[in-house]
Write an enzyme that holds these catalytic residues in place. Structure first.
Site, PDB file in Angstrom:
ATOM      1  N   ARG A  18      -7.765   4.385  17.294  1.00  0.00           N
ATOM      2  CA  ARG A  18      -7.060   6.206  18.230  1.00  0.00           C
ATOM      3  C   ARG A  18      -8.169   7.102  18.325  1.00  0.00           C
ATOM      4  O   ARG A  18      -9.128   6.743  17.624  1.00  0.00           O
ATOM      5  CB  ARG A  18      -5.667   6.272  17.328  1.00  0.00           C
ATOM      6  CG  ARG A  18      -4.815   5.870  17.582  1.00  0.00           C
ATOM      7  CD  ARG A  18      -3.423   6.393  16.732  1.00  0.00           C
ATOM      8  NE  ARG A  18      -2.541   5.050  15.920  1.00  0.00           N
ATOM      9  CZ  ARG A  18      -2.105   5.719  15.221  1.00  0.00           C
ATOM     10  NH1 ARG A  18      -1.711   6.144  14.513  1.00  0.00           N
ATOM     11  NH2 ARG A  18      -1.942   4.605  14.516  1.00  0.00           N
ATOM     12  N   GLU A  50       4.058   3.482   0.227  1.00  0.00           N
ATOM     13  CA  GLU A  50       6.033   3.746   1.588  1.00  0.00           C
ATOM     14  C   GLU A  50       6.528   2.974   1.382  1.00  0.00           C
ATOM     15  O   GLU A  50       7.469   3.220   1.622  1.00  0.00           O
ATOM     16  CB  GLU A  50       4.513   3.580   2.902  1.00  0.00           C
ATOM     17  CG  GLU A  50       3.510   4.526   3.002  1.00  0.00           C
ATOM     18  CD  GLU A  50       2.405   3.784   4.335  1.00  0.00           C
ATOM     19  OE1 GLU A  50       1.784   3.029   4.120  1.00  0.00           O
ATOM     20  OE2 GLU A  50       2.866   4.909   5.167  1.00  0.00           O
ATOM     21  N   HIS A  79       1.900  10.142   8.313  1.00  0.00           N
ATOM     22  CA  HIS A  79       1.412   9.637   7.290  1.00  0.00           C
ATOM     23  C   HIS A  79       2.664  10.046   5.458  1.00  0.00           C
ATOM     24  O   HIS A  79       2.285   9.461   4.264  1.00  0.00           O
ATOM     25  CB  HIS A  79       0.296   9.366   6.783  1.00  0.00           C
ATOM     26  CG  HIS A  79      -0.149   8.223   7.582  1.00  0.00           C
ATOM     27  ND1 HIS A  79      -1.474   8.906   7.865  1.00  0.00           N
ATOM     28  CD2 HIS A  79      -0.096   7.022   7.893  1.00  0.00           C
ATOM     29  CE1 HIS A  79      -2.150   7.434   9.010  1.00  0.00           C
ATOM     30  NE2 HIS A  79      -1.088   6.639   9.030  1.00  0.00           N
ATOM     31  N   ARG A 106      12.063   2.646   8.301  1.00  0.00           N
ATOM     32  CA  ARG A 106      10.356   4.084   8.676  1.00  0.00           C
ATOM     33  C   ARG A 106      10.537   4.689   9.770  1.00  0.00           C
ATOM     34  O   ARG A 106      11.323   3.709  10.709  1.00  0.00           O
ATOM     35  CB  ARG A 106       9.431   3.441   8.152  1.00  0.00           C
ATOM     36  CG  ARG A 106       8.282   3.960   8.435  1.00  0.00           C
ATOM     37  CD  ARG A 106       7.430   3.485   8.638  1.00  0.00           C
ATOM     38  NE  ARG A 106       5.967   4.027   8.618  1.00  0.00           N
ATOM     39  CZ  ARG A 106       4.976   4.376   7.849  1.00  0.00           C
ATOM     40  NH1 ARG A 106       4.532   2.728   6.911  1.00  0.00           N
ATOM     41  NH2 ARG A 106       4.018   5.235   7.499  1.00  0.00           N
ATOM     42  N   ASN A 114      10.468  -2.195   8.394  1.00  0.00           N
ATOM     43  CA  ASN A 114       9.413  -0.391   9.114  1.00  0.00           C
ATOM     44  C   ASN A 114       9.062  -1.710  10.772  1.00  0.00           C
ATOM     45  O   ASN A 114       8.597  -3.141  10.767  1.00  0.00           O
ATOM     46  CB  ASN A 114       8.192  -0.814   8.195  1.00  0.00           C
ATOM     47  CG  ASN A 114       6.963   0.332   9.421  1.00  0.00           C
ATOM     48  OD1 ASN A 114       7.138   0.399   9.722  1.00  0.00           O
ATOM     49  ND2 ASN A 114       5.725   0.223   8.209  1.00  0.00           N
TER      50      ASN A 114
END
Ligand code: ADP
Length: 395
Positions: A240, A378, A179, A91, A9
């Site tokens: 964010r 994940e 996601h 990813r 990742n």
């Protein structure tokens, strides 16, 4: 499949990795770690399958992605872990309209993915840098790209549309959602944890990490989600802004004379929990703070989760279960408590003791909607996809 699966990742300043035993059906984790401080003081840390530290060292100064990856590969070679790696899964944040599932990386695939850089400028180039570097270092190594958008690729068209002329939609200006690897993991884990009948009903998963979004699942498929064209939309996050009237961006540029780069920096890095509190993007710090501004940031965060819960419940036509996951969702009992207190309208009744214990079920028996805490994974999802793609490529 023979050998192990390495999951990478690659972010802007770090590369996280995990190694999985590809020969075992359950794909157990053999070790994990990260390289942090890319372009600064670059540090490699790794842990074995028991969570024991096996390295925690500065490996260079100012290493770029390529050099950092080379340091990782070299370390793996010396430790003789890299020998059995059969494939690498990456990813990749954006699969655009073309990719609705994991794909074996070829030059043509990489070229298509590079075209999506402008859609996720803060993630996609770094994700692809990981792929490109590994291609250079180990050209024979099969690599699989796994996308954060793929799980949402087939949400109903209305949930993908902006109210813009169709030519914009057709050119890719649409709601993608992110996601997806986390939600896909949930979709395969939930039947065992919350029961198959409930899991196949109307479920909302709240992925509350540094990035945050929510996903409405019906029959274990995504039907809508809070993130849209970019990973800015929906819930406020660590830094964010979440949902914001697009007029704000125009106003700041036209009236305040901010450049688009300045607006972008504000919305991605100086908003959300950090921006509202002026203290921190870390929920733990805010919960421990006595400052009024910290309380305001928490209140806004929880208010907006409840508002999105309402919107997604409407999209589903009702709600059977709410599931919390990711850093805040999994570990913060006070945030879950505040969300559930506002969500009484959904028939939610919290079991305070179970919430303190982090579940898995944190609602009372007479709660009309059940509430759960389920860890996401994940990286494991990427390892599974990578093995599946390799096995089907091998026929
Ligand atoms: P990422 O989105 O980077 O994968 P995580 O899912 O690991 O992030 O979530 C990280 C966030 O989780 C941290 O920024 C922190 O705010 C929050 N977090 C972790 N543990 C706790 C806790 N015990 N209480 C409150 N918040 C927590």
């Amino acid at each position: 499949m023979k050998g192990d699966v390495l999951v990478l990742n690659s972010g802007s300043s770090s590369i996280k990795f995990g190694l999985y035993d590809g020969e075992e059906p359950a794909l157990p984790l053999l070790g994990h770690g990260q390289i942090e401080g890319i372009n600064g003081q670059t540090r490699l840390s790794a842990f074995d399958r028991n969570g024991e530290s096996v390295i925690d060292e500065v490996v260079g100064d100012g290493l770029d992605h390529g050099q950092a990856m080379a340091a990782l590969v070299e370390w793996g070679r010396q430790r003789e872990v890299a020998r059995d790696i059969a494939a690498v899964g990456h990813r990749v944040v954006h699969g655009g309209t073309l990719f609705d599932g994991p794909v074996l990386v070829t030059d043509a695939v990489l070229a298509e993915l590079k075209k999506l850089d402008p859609l996720a400028p803060l993630h996609q180039p770094h994700n692809l840098a990981g792929v490109a570097t590994l291609t250079e270092l180990q050209p024979e190594m099969p690599q699989v790209a796994c996308f954060d958008t793929a799980f949402h690729r087939h949400v109903p068209e209305l949930a993908q549309r902006f109210a813009l002329p169709r030519k914009y939609h057709d050119a890719g200006v649409r709601r993608y959602g992110f996601h997806g690897l986390s939600y896909e993991y949930m979709a395969q884990a939930l039947p065992d944890i919350i029961g198959p009948t409930l899991a196949s009903g109307r479920v909302i998963v709240a992925h509350l990490g540094n990035g945050a979004s929510m996903c409405a699942l019906r029959n274990l498929k995504s039907v809508d989600t809070t993130m849209g064209f970019t990973a800015l939309d929906g819930l406020p996050m660590g830094t964010r802004c979440g949902n914001l009237d697009p007029g704000v961006g125009l106003y700041l540029q036209d009236e305040w004379g901010m450049s688009s780069a300045e607006v972008s920096e504000l919305l991605y890095y100086r908003s959300g929990l950090l921006g509202v509190s002026g203290i921190s993007n870390d929920m733990r710090t805010l919960l421990a703070s006595e400052e009024l501004a910290a309380q305001e940031a928490i209140d806004l965060y929880v208010y907006r989760i409840n508002r999105e819960l309402g919107a997604l419940t409407a999209a589903l036509g009702g709600l059977d279960a709410l599931v919390f996951t990711a850093g805040i969702g999994q570990y913060s009992a006070p945030i879950r408590e505040k969300v559930c207190a506002l969500a009484g309208w959904a028939g939610i009744k919290l079991d305070a003791a179970a919430n303190e214990q982090h579940g898995p079920c944190i609602s009372t028996k007479d709660s009309a909607t059940s509430v759960w805490v389920v860890p996401t994974n994940e990286e494991w999802m990427i390892a599974r996809h990578t093995r599946d793609v390799l096995n089907s490529a091998a026929g």
